[in-house]
Design a protein around this motif. Structure first.
Motif, PDB file in Angstrom:
ATOM      1  N   GLU A 127      -8.048  -5.766  13.427  1.00  0.00           N
ATOM      2  CA  GLU A 127      -9.308  -6.413  14.023  1.00  0.00           C
ATOM      3  C   GLU A 127      -8.890  -7.610  14.606  1.00  0.00           C
ATOM      4  N   ASP A 128      -8.015  -8.341  14.176  1.00  0.00           N
ATOM      5  CA  ASP A 128      -7.652  -9.784  14.445  1.00  0.00           C
ATOM      6  C   ASP A 128      -6.507  -9.722  15.577  1.00  0.00           C
ATOM      7  N   SER A 129      -5.560  -8.852  15.563  1.00  0.00           N
ATOM      8  CA  SER A 129      -4.547  -8.845  16.314  1.00  0.00           C
ATOM      9  C   SER A 129      -4.721  -8.583  17.896  1.00  0.00           C
ATOM     10  N   PRO A 130      -4.249  -9.476  19.080  1.00  0.00           N
ATOM     11  CA  PRO A 130      -4.460  -9.107  20.161  1.00  0.00           C
ATOM     12  C   PRO A 130      -3.432  -8.003  20.665  1.00  0.00           C
ATOM     13  N   ALA A 131      -2.576  -7.600  19.843  1.00  0.00           N
ATOM     14  CA  ALA A 131      -1.553  -6.224  20.209  1.00  0.00           C
ATOM     15  C   ALA A 131      -1.660  -5.340  19.371  1.00  0.00           C
ATOM     16  N   PRO A 132      -1.514  -3.856  19.628  1.00  0.00           N
ATOM     17  CA  PRO A 132      -1.628  -2.958  18.673  1.00  0.00           C
ATOM     18  C   PRO A 132      -0.720  -3.085  17.506  1.00  0.00           C
ATOM     19  N   VAL A 133      -1.025  -2.592  16.579  1.00  0.00           N
ATOM     20  CA  VAL A 133      -0.566  -2.422  15.075  1.00  0.00           C
ATOM     21  C   VAL A 133       0.181  -1.155  14.719  1.00  0.00           C
ATOM     22  N   ILE A 134       1.410  -1.126  14.422  1.00  0.00           N
ATOM     23  CA  ILE A 134       2.122  -0.130  13.550  1.00  0.00           C
ATOM     24  C   ILE A 134       2.181  -0.201  12.226  1.00  0.00           C
ATOM     25  N   LEU A 135       1.976   0.732  11.445  1.00  0.00           N
ATOM     26  CA  LEU A 135       2.156   0.524  10.008  1.00  0.00           C
ATOM     27  C   LEU A 135       3.490   0.936   9.847  1.00  0.00           C
ATOM     28  N   SER A 136       3.973   0.341   8.687  1.00  0.00           N
ATOM     29  CA  SER A 136       5.333   0.690   8.115  1.00  0.00           C
ATOM     30  C   SER A 136       5.176   1.167   6.579  1.00  0.00           C
ATOM     31  N   ASN A 137       5.707   2.084   6.510  1.00  0.00           N
ATOM     32  CA  ASN A 137       5.589   2.681   5.044  1.00  0.00           C
ATOM     33  C   ASN A 137       7.051   2.866   4.442  1.00  0.00           C
ATOM     34  N   VAL A 138       7.562   1.518   3.686  1.00  0.00           N
ATOM     35  CA  VAL A 138       8.744   1.644   3.280  1.00  0.00           C
ATOM     36  C   VAL A 138       8.649   1.414   1.799  1.00  0.00           C
ATOM     37  N   PRO A 139       8.177   2.222   0.930  1.00  0.00           N
ATOM     38  CA  PRO A 139       7.897   1.754  -0.329  1.00  0.00           C
ATOM     39  C   PRO A 139       9.294   1.391  -1.255  1.00  0.00           C
ATOM     40  N   GLY A 140      10.225   1.661  -0.856  1.00  0.00           N
ATOM     41  CA  GLY A 140      11.544   1.037  -1.323  1.00  0.00           C
ATOM     42  C   GLY A 140      11.709  -0.173  -1.453  1.00  0.00           C
ATOM     43  N   ARG A 141      11.040  -0.702  -0.486  1.00  0.00           N
ATOM     44  CA  ARG A 141      10.993  -2.241  -0.253  1.00  0.00           C
ATOM     45  C   ARG A 141       9.912  -3.022  -0.827  1.00  0.00           C
TER      46      ARG A 141
END
Length: 294
Positions: A127-141
């Protein structure tokens, strides 16, 4: 404007000088090599880019150098994740203001939030970002994975456009691709699974091994997108062992060692990351020789 499209994106390493500063000149040369090989875009400062040790001011300085010296159409995705939602919101806005085309935002590490907390965290960023958001799903980290219901709920947000799926759970990925709304892109975050995910309808890759072989990864993704699975499989099999060996020690130590052997950067990491061990160094060299990279 959303510039994120299907394709091959390189999770680029962050080069450092001997005194530990970001080496912007080498960063630009690495980026130019990737784009010349047909890579669709660059993901900066994520796990491979030593995100935890690269503060905002370093990311801003590097982004300014890349934006100034790369073609205007180059797609730059900047990691802006954090354990604290307020910090992640602030990072995302600052990186977008500096020219990032999209923000790569990881599930909050360390504090292991529940599903509602993860949903609220990403919604606040989007909602705040001027740029689109890509989720990162890396549960090992991070110690916590995105579940299917949460991911699909987030996929309905107009400013959340994709997920870099690095859980290694192909069953989860199949269900996600099948149920994702139109226009939401599911990228492979695991090189060994890129072809399988694309055969199931995935959009491409956020690749580690493309640091070493960008043309081959770009070719694999292009063949898979075009339905030429035999050609994609041939490349997959060719680079599979190198892709797996890039995780013989914690990323990015192995790939940085490889790039140094190839003469593309000086092999410097920020503590607590340390250089590749001597035992694995010889094996890495053998992989590079096999692929005619040395």
């Amino acid at each position: 404007m959303n510039k994120i499209r299907s394709g091959a994106y390189t999770a680029l390493v962050t080069p450092f000088t001997p005194d530990g500063e970001v080496d912007c000149d080498t960063f630009v040369r690495l980026a130019e090599r990737q784009l010349a090989a047909g890579i669709s875009g660059l993901a900066l400062f994520g796990c491979t880019g030593e995100e935890a040790t690269v503060p905002l001011e370093d990311r801003q300085r590097a982004l300014r150098a890349l934006r100034r010296r790369l073609p205007a159409e180059a797609v730059l995705v900047a990691a802006g994740g954090a354990s604290d939602t307020r910090t992640a919101v602030s990072l995302s806005r600052a990186l977008a203001d500096e020219g990032a085309d999209a923000i790569l935002s990881v599930v909050p590490p360390y504090n292991r939030p529940m599903a509602q907390g993860i949903f609220d965290h990403f919604t606040r960023i989007a909602e705040d970002s001027p740029a689109p958001v890509i989720l990162s799903n890396v549960p090992g980290r991070t110690g916590r994975a995105l579940d299917l219901d949460t991911t699909l709920a987030l996929a309905g947000h107009p400013n959340i456009v994709a997920v870099d799926e690095g859980s290694g759970d192909l069953g989860f990925t199949m269900r996600l691709i099948r149920a994702a709304p139109e226009g939401f892109l599911v990228f492979s975050g695991e090189d060994e699974l890129t072809l399988a995910m694309m055969a199931l309808g995935g959009a491409g890759a956020f690749s580690l091994v493309s640091n070493q072989v960008p043309g081959k990864v770009a070719g694999l993704v292009a063949h898979a997108r075009g339905g030429r699975l035999d050609a994609a499989l041939a490349i997959h099999n060719e680079i599979l062992d190198l892709a797996a060996f890039n995780y013989c020690e914690t990323n990015p130590a192995p790939v940085k060692a490889a790039l140094a052997m190839m003469g593309l950067l000086e092999e410097h990491l920020r503590l607590p990351m340390t250089a590749l061990s001597d035992a694995n160094r010889k094996a890495m060299r053998d992989h590079l020789v096999r692929l005619a990279l040395l």
